[in-house]
Write an enzyme that holds these catalytic residues in place. Structure first.
Site, PDB file in Angstrom:
ATOM      1  N   MET A   1      -1.895 -12.443  23.574  1.00  0.00           N
ATOM      2  CA  MET A   1      -2.973 -13.277  23.066  1.00  0.00           C
ATOM      3  C   MET A   1      -2.433 -14.457  22.267  1.00  0.00           C
ATOM      4  O   MET A   1      -3.178 -15.367  21.917  1.00  0.00           O
ATOM      5  CB  MET A   1      -3.965 -12.444  22.244  1.00  0.00           C
ATOM      6  CG  MET A   1      -4.695 -11.377  23.051  1.00  0.00           C
ATOM      7  SD  MET A   1      -5.139 -11.807  24.755  1.00  0.00           S
ATOM      8  CE  MET A   1      -6.021 -13.324  24.570  1.00  0.00           C
ATOM      9  N   ALA A   2      -1.138 -14.439  21.978  1.00  0.00           N
ATOM     10  CA  ALA A   2      -0.522 -15.596  21.333  1.00  0.00           C
ATOM     11  C   ALA A   2       0.378 -16.333  22.327  1.00  0.00           C
ATOM     12  O   ALA A   2       1.269 -17.080  21.935  1.00  0.00           O
ATOM     13  CB  ALA A   2       0.269 -15.147  20.117  1.00  0.00           C
TER      14      ALA A   2
ATOM     15  N   CYS B   1       4.989  -9.264  23.685  1.00  0.00           N
ATOM     16  CA  CYS B   1       5.191  -9.938  22.392  1.00  0.00           C
ATOM     17  C   CYS B   1       6.540 -10.649  22.343  1.00  0.00           C
ATOM     18  O   CYS B   1       7.543 -10.098  22.798  1.00  0.00           O
ATOM     19  CB  CYS B   1       5.210  -8.932  21.251  1.00  0.00           C
ATOM     20  SG  CYS B   1       3.696  -8.045  21.073  1.00  0.00           S
TER      21      CYS B   1
HETATM   22  P1  XMP Z   1       1.556  -3.072  24.751  1.00  0.00           P
HETATM   23  O1  XMP Z   1       2.996  -2.801  24.554  1.00  0.00           O
HETATM   24  O2  XMP Z   1       0.723  -1.825  24.815  1.00  0.00           O
HETATM   25  O3  XMP Z   1       1.111  -3.854  23.415  1.00  0.00           O
HETATM   26  O4  XMP Z   1       1.279  -3.994  25.888  1.00  0.00           O
HETATM   27  C1  XMP Z   1      -0.196  -4.311  23.197  1.00  0.00           C
HETATM   28  C2  XMP Z   1      -0.294  -4.960  21.844  1.00  0.00           C
HETATM   29  O5  XMP Z   1       0.515  -6.138  21.767  1.00  0.00           O
HETATM   30  C3  XMP Z   1      -0.008  -6.984  20.741  1.00  0.00           C
HETATM   31  N1  XMP Z   1      -0.108  -8.354  21.274  1.00  0.00           N
HETATM   32  C4  XMP Z   1       0.743  -9.356  20.952  1.00  0.00           C
HETATM   33  N2  XMP Z   1       1.800  -9.399  20.105  1.00  0.00           N
HETATM   34  N3  XMP Z   1       2.184 -11.654  20.689  1.00  0.00           N
HETATM   35  C5  XMP Z   1       2.498 -10.547  19.955  1.00  0.00           C
HETATM   36  O6  XMP Z   1       3.470 -10.600  19.170  1.00  0.00           O
HETATM   37  C6  XMP Z   1       1.129 -11.698  21.572  1.00  0.00           C
HETATM   38  O7  XMP Z   1       0.890 -12.706  22.217  1.00  0.00           O
HETATM   39  C7  XMP Z   1       0.379 -10.494  21.689  1.00  0.00           C
HETATM   40  N4  XMP Z   1      -0.724 -10.157  22.438  1.00  0.00           N
HETATM   41  C8  XMP Z   1      -0.977  -8.858  22.149  1.00  0.00           C
HETATM   42  C9  XMP Z   1      -1.348  -6.448  20.340  1.00  0.00           C
HETATM   43  O8  XMP Z   1      -1.190  -5.797  19.102  1.00  0.00           O
HETATM   44  C10 XMP Z   1      -1.673  -5.476  21.474  1.00  0.00           C
HETATM   45  O9  XMP Z   1      -2.578  -4.475  21.121  1.00  0.00           O
END
Ligand code: XMP
Length: 499
Positions: free
Chosen positions: A409-410, A326
């Site tokens: 995903m973002a 993130c």
């Molecule tokens: P971990 O730390 O387990 O986190 O890899 C997984 C979670 O991260 C979130 N997620 C995102 N948050 N930008 C964000 O701010 C992104 O591009 C993104 N992609 C995933 C999501 O909640 C996931 O379950």
């Protein structure tokens, strides 16, 4: 005292969310800032603790682990393994509705007590056509039917591979009904098991006296039951699976298509869940499909939890910006350190018995103990499960080491994938897009089975240190201490040369 403090903080946060002067509300903490104080424990072995927990108001899991709805983490293979182990997987939504439905179906068809609508092929079909049907449905055998849909035989991979006949017709290759062992529709599972094992057959078709198909029982399904006794299953003995939907125009169509194929939970997947858009979609879906459990999020405040529960959420996903990939906090300046976020959200969610899912930022098994002790009922994992055999994507070798790709995903890469799929790939899209995530390599980790077993082992030991024999007794009851950077340094291996 604690109650008074939290209700004070909640009203403080509610009041001060609209103030017209700057305010620093609190010093918020994350997993690495704290430790749990060891408590007297009467637990003799960590094997004796119960990790049973609630995912939503109505769904129970045997382990508190959920795989993240990310396209480098959860498709059918991951969801099947997670459900077999007693957790659950959430199929991501960064695909077409048809593709997502197919992934859900792969999970729902993986294990059954009785397959109610077995896949069939007409006896006049060619072998090529039969193989196509098998591939499409990810299965190794087909029931063969005549034009009146009555059973006339069975075609298994054995019939195909061991055949010495020079033919391409299903009718000639199948084992005909005269040589078939069959069961009646009202057969009990124990009896079916005996027939399968005694006759060394893989599949037992169930037919009525007129050869109308009433179901199929397979040896593989029965073995699954024995091999994975703690699996997360529905009332038809099928593995449970969740799927994510967004808040765009297709949200309702997606939800309906997923519900029609038996998805067990929907996750409304939006980075800022405390928003009108998320609340409206949640209400619409709850109104249209009142029987499906919905996880809503992501939020990081009690206020957010309150509004989503009012709109009908059956569980709340907590986490704004803690994930490994993130960049939300960097890009937008907004977020909340995850441990404090969970504590605040739990104080609100518990009033309505709505479980919390701690989403993002779990790096080690000890973080799971901390998240649960802070009030989460389950944790959602991205990075820890990416890079496994069961995560989507191929392995890559760099400098002699194996990796897989994980992407937010973002992230820009995920955005490009999306626009390519929906053919909205204009130059403006690329120029305007502001990523809130990154794309990265994560070390190849082998099987999810081993990863989950290590994480659970650590968590179970954590429960033992906290003196809590069941997850419920730990949930929301953590006695935390804040540590300094010296405390953190002391916590890790130090003053040695690691090998
Ligand atoms: P971990 O730390 O387990 O986190 O890899 C997984 C979670 O991260 C979130 N997620 C995102 N948050 N930008 C964000 O701010 C992104 O591009 C993104 N992609 C995933 C999501 O909640 C996931 O379950």
């Amino acid at each position: 005292m604690k109650k008074i403090l939290f209700s004070f903080l909640f009203s403080f946060l509610s009041i001060y969310s609209n103030v017209d002067f700057p305010v620093i509300v609190e010093r918020a903490l994350s997993y690495d800032d704290v430790l749990l104080i060891p408590q007297r424990s009467d637990i003799v072995s960590r094997k004796n603790v119960s990790t049973k927990t609630k995912l939503t108001k109505n769904i129970t899991l045997n382990i508190p682990i959920v795989s993240a709805n990310m396209d480098t983490v959860t498709e059918a293979e991951m969801a099947i393994t997670m459900a077999q182990l007693g957790g659950i997987g959430i199929i991501h939504r960064f695909n077409s509705i048809e593709d997502q439905v197919r992934e859900v179906l792969r999970v729902k068809r993986y294990r059954n007590a009785i397959i109610e609508n077995p896949v069939t092929v007409n006896q006049d079909a060619t072998l090529e056509q039969a193989k196509e049907i098998m591939n499409e449905n990810d299965i190794t055998g087909l029931l063969v039917v005549d034009n009146n849909k009555k059973l006339t035989g069975i075609l298994t991979s054995r019939d195909v591979h061991l055949s010495t006949l020079n033919t391409d017709n299903v009718k000639d290759l199948m084992t005909p009904k005269t040589r078939l062992i069959i069961g009646r529709p009202d057969i009990d599972i124990k009896e079916a098991q005996e027939i399968l094992f005694k006759n060394r057959i893989e599949k037992l078709p169930l037919v009525d006296l007129d050869w109308n198909i009433a179901g199929l029982i397979t040896r593989k399904d029965l073995l699954q039951k024995r091999q994975f006794p703690f699996s997360t299953i529905d009332d038809k003995d099928r593995l449970m699976v969740g799927a994510a939907i967004g808040v765009n125009e297709d949200a309702l169509d997606r939800a309906e298509a997923l519900i029609n194929v038996g998805v067990d939970i929907l996750v409304i997947d939006i980075a800022h869940g405390h928003s009108l858009l998320a609340i409206e979609v949640l209400k619409k879906i709850k109104n249209s499909f009142p029987n499906i459990d919905i996880i809503a999020g992501n939020v990081a405040t009690a206020h957010g939890v309150h509004d989503l529960i009012q709109a009908g959420a059956d569980a709340i996903k907590v986490g704004v910006g803690p994930g490994s990939i993130c960049t939300t906090r960097i890009t937008t300046g907004c977020g909340y350190p995850q441990l404090s976020a969970i504590i605040h959200c739990y104080q609100e969610a518990r009033k309505n018995n709505v479980p919390i899912i701690a989403d993002g930022g779990i790096k080690v098994s000890g973080d799971i103990t901390k998240a649960i002790a802070a009030g989460a009922s389950t944790v959602m994992l991205g990075n820890l499960l990416a890079g496994t055999d069961e995560s989507p994507g191929n392995t890559i070798i760099k400098n002699g080491k194996k990796y897989k790709i994980i992407r937010g995903m973002a992230s820009f890469g995920a955005h490009l994938g999306r626009t390519a799929r929906t053919s909205k790939n204009s130059k403006d899209d690329k120029d305007d897009y502001v990523p809130e995530g990154v794309e990265a390599l994560t070390p190849y980790k082998g099987s999810v089975n081993e990863i989950v077993s290590q994480l659970l082992g650590g968590f179970r030991s954590g429960m033992s240190y906290c003196g809590t024999p069941s997850l419920d007794e730990l949930c929301g009851k953590g006695q935390f201490i804040q540590i300094t950077s010296a405390g953190m340094r002391e916590s890790r291996p130090h003053d040695i040369e690691t090998i």
